[in-house]
Structures are given as structure tokens and as C-alpha cells.
Design a protein around this motif. Structure first.
Motif, mmCIF file in Angstrom:
data_model
loop_
_atom_site.group_PDB
_atom_site.id
_atom_site.type_symbol
_atom_site.label_atom_id
_atom_site.label_comp_id
_atom_site.label_asym_id
_atom_site.label_seq_id
_atom_site.Cartn_x
_atom_site.Cartn_y
_atom_site.Cartn_z
ATOM 1 N N VAL A 102 0.835 -1.207 0.000
ATOM 2 C CA VAL A 102 0.000 0.000 0.000
ATOM 3 C C VAL A 102 0.866 1.253 0.000
ATOM 4 O O VAL A 102 0.638 2.189 -0.783
ATOM 5 C CB VAL A 102 -0.950 0.007 1.207
ATOM 6 N N PHE A 103 1.877 1.293 0.852
ATOM 7 C CA PHE A 103 2.751 2.468 0.899
ATOM 8 C C PHE A 103 3.505 2.636 -0.429
ATOM 9 O O PHE A 103 3.679 3.756 -0.913
ATOM 10 C CB PHE A 103 3.736 2.357 2.050
ATOM 11 N N ALA A 104 3.944 1.543 -1.008
ATOM 12 C CA ALA A 104 4.711 1.619 -2.250
ATOM 13 C C ALA A 104 3.863 2.097 -3.421
ATOM 14 O O ALA A 104 4.373 2.707 -4.365
ATOM 15 C CB ALA A 104 5.317 0.258 -2.569
ATOM 16 N N SER A 105 2.563 1.828 -3.365
ATOM 17 C CA SER A 105 1.683 2.152 -4.494
ATOM 18 C C SER A 105 1.211 3.597 -4.506
ATOM 19 O O SER A 105 0.728 4.076 -5.537
ATOM 20 C CB SER A 105 0.457 1.230 -4.485
ATOM 21 N N ASP A 106 1.345 4.305 -3.365
ATOM 22 C CA ASP A 106 0.810 5.672 -3.299
ATOM 23 C C ASP A 106 1.616 6.497 -2.302
ATOM 24 O O ASP A 106 1.518 6.284 -1.090
ATOM 25 C CB ASP A 106 -0.665 5.631 -2.883
ATOM 26 N N ASP A 107 2.388 7.465 -2.816
ATOM 27 C CA ASP A 107 3.195 8.316 -1.944
ATOM 28 C C ASP A 107 2.354 9.225 -1.065
ATOM 29 O O ASP A 107 2.855 9.778 -0.077
ATOM 30 C CB ASP A 107 4.141 9.187 -2.790
ATOM 31 N N GLY A 108 1.079 9.388 -1.418
ATOM 32 C CA GLY A 108 0.208 10.257 -0.637
ATOM 33 C C GLY A 108 -0.390 9.588 0.580
ATOM 34 O O GLY A 108 -1.030 10.251 1.408
ATOM 35 N N VAL A 109 -0.198 8.288 0.712
ATOM 36 C CA VAL A 109 -0.698 7.561 1.883
ATOM 37 C C VAL A 109 0.364 7.600 2.980
ATOM 38 O O VAL A 109 1.510 7.222 2.764
ATOM 39 C CB VAL A 109 -1.034 6.098 1.525
ATOM 40 N N HIS A 110 -0.036 8.054 4.158
ATOM 41 C CA HIS A 110 0.896 8.162 5.277
ATOM 42 C C HIS A 110 0.543 7.257 6.461
ATOM 43 O O HIS A 110 1.414 6.947 7.273
ATOM 44 C CB HIS A 110 0.969 9.615 5.746
ATOM 45 N N LEU A 111 -0.716 6.862 6.561
ATOM 46 C CA LEU A 111 -1.159 5.980 7.648
ATOM 47 C C LEU A 111 -2.058 4.908 7.055
ATOM 48 O O LEU A 111 -2.970 5.207 6.282
ATOM 49 C CB LEU A 111 -1.923 6.785 8.705
ATOM 50 N N VAL A 112 -1.783 3.664 7.430
ATOM 51 C CA VAL A 112 -2.522 2.528 6.886
ATOM 52 C C VAL A 112 -3.155 1.725 8.018
ATOM 53 O O VAL A 112 -2.531 1.487 9.057
ATOM 54 C CB VAL A 112 -1.576 1.615 6.064
ATOM 55 N N GLY A 113 -4.380 1.320 7.799
ATOM 56 C CA GLY A 113 -5.072 0.416 8.708
ATOM 57 C C GLY A 113 -5.768 -0.651 7.890
ATOM 58 O O GLY A 113 -5.642 -0.695 6.668
ATOM 59 N N GLY A 114 -6.513 -1.505 8.559
ATOM 60 C CA GLY A 114 -7.150 -2.581 7.822
ATOM 61 C C GLY A 114 -8.367 -3.140 8.520
ATOM 62 O O GLY A 114 -9.105 -2.414 9.187
ATOM 63 N N ARG A 115 -8.542 -4.432 8.386
ATOM 64 C CA ARG A 115 -9.722 -5.118 8.890
ATOM 65 C C ARG A 115 -9.417 -5.811 10.216
ATOM 66 O O ARG A 115 -8.395 -6.482 10.348
ATOM 67 C CB ARG A 115 -10.190 -6.147 7.863
ATOM 68 N N SER A 116 -10.312 -5.627 11.179
ATOM 69 C CA SER A 116 -10.195 -6.300 12.476
ATOM 70 C C SER A 116 -11.202 -7.433 12.542
ATOM 71 O O SER A 116 -12.380 -7.241 12.234
ATOM 72 C CB SER A 116 -10.452 -5.318 13.622
ATOM 73 N N VAL A 117 -10.738 -8.606 12.946
ATOM 74 C CA VAL A 117 -11.618 -9.752 13.127
ATOM 75 C C VAL A 117 -11.378 -10.314 14.521
ATOM 76 O O VAL A 117 -10.315 -10.110 15.110
ATOM 77 C CB VAL A 117 -11.359 -10.840 12.057
#
Length: 253
Positions: A111-126
Motif C-alpha cells: 500500500v505504501f509503495a503504491s501511493d506516496d500520498g498515503v501516510h497511515l494505513v489500517g485494515g480489517r479487524s476480526v
């Protein structure tokens, strides 16, 4: 994809910490990870379990740090800053009662490699299939998170709360972490440092700086839900002022 990734785990009396470490050892790129376990004053054998796991799995780099100031925020901040000082450009966090999926770290990098504009990443909690798990939790957890995001957005009249990133499934660029001053050095009975941090990133860089990718998956324990109940969990998040007063916080620091 060559940016260095570290993982921070704040811990306080985590009897199942080896499950979290084993999940990181199973990562598709575990040899490229450095794990920072930040002990926040544990009084049980948590540190012994971590040290024994590290000795048995030398191919996973594990560093143990100590933070005396009480707080998941304080412990997390100590770990993030240590990782950044060591040269890691990306720093993730999970918790000692959580289990990242085997492709967790590789998807974060992607995700970070695909978009320089992304600075914080989260996802799915199970829900984690531990002793606190109940069958209905597979519907309860995602539904409760959506409801909480809506309620916090309404409370603060701020749409950035719809995209807050949970601390057990979080990754940030080192540059962004430093730009907003890092995670607040608070305790769970004061603030939700992960939510505050997410909002700070959104306000500083714009809403597009936060990416929630459902493929980035972490199973986390329902132990706090079992202790509070769904209703008190909502009050706990919406009204921090009642923590330690009307609601006795579960001490995860």
C-alpha cells in the motif's frame, strides 16, 4: 518496496504474547522485520516469554524496550521513536493480544509503495479465536466498529473519525509520525491514543493520507468487550471523562 519496516508491540502482563510473536514469525517476509516489544511495567512472566521466544527464533529480530510511564500511548511512542531512530522508514503496530495475518506486513508495504500520498494505513479487524471468542463475534466486531466510527463522527462533527485506524492494526511512515508529533503518551483510562493519532494524520496531511485496506487483516481478542459489554465499550470511547470513575478501565496500560 525496499523501505525498512519495524513492528511495535506495547505490552503489559500479556500471557499470550508468544502467539503474537509467532504470527509475526509466520509473515511472508519475517526475515526483513524488526520487532520492538515495549514492556510497560509487567509484573508477570511476559518478558521471560518474549526472551525465550527470541532465543528459539533467532531469524526474527526482536528488541525489548522498557517504558515506565504508564500508558499504551507512552509505550507505543517509545517503540516508534526507537524504530525511527534505528532507520526504519515504515513502522507498524499491533498488540500483545492480537494476531496479524501471514501477509500483513507485505500488504502494508504494498500500500505504501503504491501511493506516496498515503501516510497511515489500517485494515480489517476480526475476532481472535481465543477463550474470549463467541460465535456472534464475527458479526459483532465489524458492526461495532462501524457504529463507533459513525457515533464519533457525529460527536465531533468531523468526518475524519470515519477512517480512524485501530492500534492493533496500524502502520505509518516515519516522516509522518514525526511531523504530527507522534502518538500521544497517554493511558487507556485517559484517551484512545490510536484514534487521536489517526485524526491528527488526517488533519495534517488530508483525508486521503489515511488508507483502510480490508486485505490488511489482524485478529484481536474480544477480552475487553467481554469485560465491559458492548454498551460500556461505546461509552468508554465516546466519553473518556468517565473512565476510572463510572467505568473501571481494563488495565492494558
Amino acid at each position: 518496496m525496499n523501505e525498512r519496516l519495524a513492528v511495535v508491540i506495547p505490552v503489559f502482563n500479556e500471557p499470550e504474547i508468544t502467539r503474537t510473536l509467532a504470527a509475526l514469525h509466520r509473515q511472508h517476509e519475517s526475515g526483513a522485520l524488526t520487532v520492538y516489544v515495549v514492556d510497560n511495567g509487567s509484573t508477570d512472566d511476559t518478558l521471560h516469554r518474549v526472551e525465550r521466544f527470541a532465543a528459539d527464533h533467532p531469524n526474527l529480530a526482536i528488541r525489548v524496550l522498557h517504558e515506565q510511564q504508564k500508558g499504551t500511548g507512552a509505550a507505543s511512542d517509545t517503540g516508534f521513536r526507537a524504530a525511527i531512530a534505528a532507520g526504519h522508514q515504515l513502522v507498524a503496530r499491533t498488540d500483545g493480544d492480537s494476531e496479524p495475518a501471514p501477509d500483513w506486513s507485505s500488504r502494508i508495504r504494498s500500500v505504501f509503495a503504491s501511493d506516496d500520498g498515503v501516510h497511515l494505513v489500517g485494515g480489517r479487524s476480526v475476532p481472535l479465536r481465543d477463550r474470549y471468542y463467541r460465535r456472534r463475534d464475527d458479526l459483532l466486531m465489524p458492526g461495532a466498529l462501524v457504529l463507533l466510527r459513525i457515533m464519533m463522527t457525529v460527536k465531533h462533527i468531523d468526518p475524519t473519525y470515519m477512517r480512524f485506524v485501530a492500534g492493533h492494526n496500524m502502520a505509518v511512515r516515519a516522516s509522518a509520525y514525526l511531523a504530527v508529533g507522534g502518538i500521544g503518551r497517554t493511558a487507556i483510562d485517559q484517551r484512545d491514543e490510536d484514534i487521536d493519532f489517526s485524526v491528527a494524520i488526517s488533519h495534517y496531511f488530508g483525508a486521503g493520507a489515511v488508507r483502510l485496506d480490508p486485505r490488511i487483516r489482524v485478529a484481536t481478542s474480544m477480552r475487553r468487550v467481554r469485560r465491559y459489554g458492548v454498551g460500556l465499550m461505546g461509552i468508554h470511547h465516546l466519553l473518556p471523562v468517565v473512565r476510572g470513575r463510572l467505568i473501571r478501565s481494563v488495565d492494558v496500560r
